[in-house]
Design an enzyme around this catalytic site. Sequence first.
Site, PDB file in Angstrom:
ATOM      1  N   SER A   1       5.431  -0.728 -11.701  1.00  0.00           N
ATOM      2  CA  SER A   1       5.641  -2.066 -12.243  1.00  0.00           C
ATOM      3  C   SER A   1       5.010  -2.126 -13.623  1.00  0.00           C
ATOM      4  CB  SER A   1       4.981  -3.097 -11.317  1.00  0.00           C
ATOM      5  OG  SER A   1       4.854  -4.355 -11.938  1.00  0.00           O
TER       6      SER A   1
ATOM      7  N   TYR B   1      -1.467  -7.155  -6.212  1.00  0.00           N
ATOM      8  CA  TYR B   1      -0.250  -6.436  -6.612  1.00  0.00           C
ATOM      9  C   TYR B   1      -0.517  -5.521  -7.799  1.00  0.00           C
ATOM     10  CZ  TYR B   1       4.625  -5.802  -8.111  1.00  0.00           C
ATOM     11  OH  TYR B   1       5.839  -5.267  -8.478  1.00  0.00           O
TER      12      TYR B   1
END
Length: 261
Positions: A145, A158
């Site tokens: 990501s 996350y």
Amino acid sequence: MTNLFDLTGKVALITGGTHGLGLAMAEGLGSAGAELVVTSTTPSKLEEAIKYYQSKGFKATGYIFDVTDEKIAAEKVAEIEANHKQIDILINNAGIIKRVPALEMEVSEFRKVIDVDLTGPFIMSQLVARNMIKRRSGKIINICSMMSELGRDNVVAYASAKGGLKMLTKNLATEWAKHNIQVNGIGPGYFATSQTEPIRVDGNPFNEFIISRTPEGRWGNPEDLAGTAIFLASEASQFINGQIIYVDGGILATIGKPSNE
């Protein structure tokens, strides 16, 4: 040249490949000739995805299991290898996100995100690599990501997991490159999926922020990931190892547009 990207005869295992970016990447691999093996924890979503892949003419099979359950995952990987002869490509795509301020996040929630987004890819990579090493051939792709590089409000777990996944990618590449296994990652930017649909409306401040922050001036489309997935899964990337390719429309290349533009 096109033979470099041909995945005919290859078996690709995509975790969480039932919707969104996982579905788009799986569809890309299927279009390049790969046989698709898709996992999920939700039977209804898996059934729907398999029907969709098969409607496209792809050979596709589904398996229900949680990638964080080491014992069950080992049993399922053995079953997949028995049914499909071998796993040539692994895409560690299954993941979750919990948007909670750091001071308010329960430790149990933090651990859950780390377990799914980081420990799960480790478990699956370890299980699949054993036979890849024996065959001296394999491709592992971790879905990282932009949060592998940047922080953002309310995604502490996350971002921690995806930062760790970047380093897991580099370390597995370091250990397994000698066995002719390539371990790389894809770092998606902001994509137009069902999850982001509520904030992709005109007038929404975050929608306007993403469009202004992205040099290409738009959200990514899920199919924008397909080419990168095919590349990293194919012979075309044979000497690329331990790298993260960011598919983000240029966000990480810039500090942003001047406010007067």
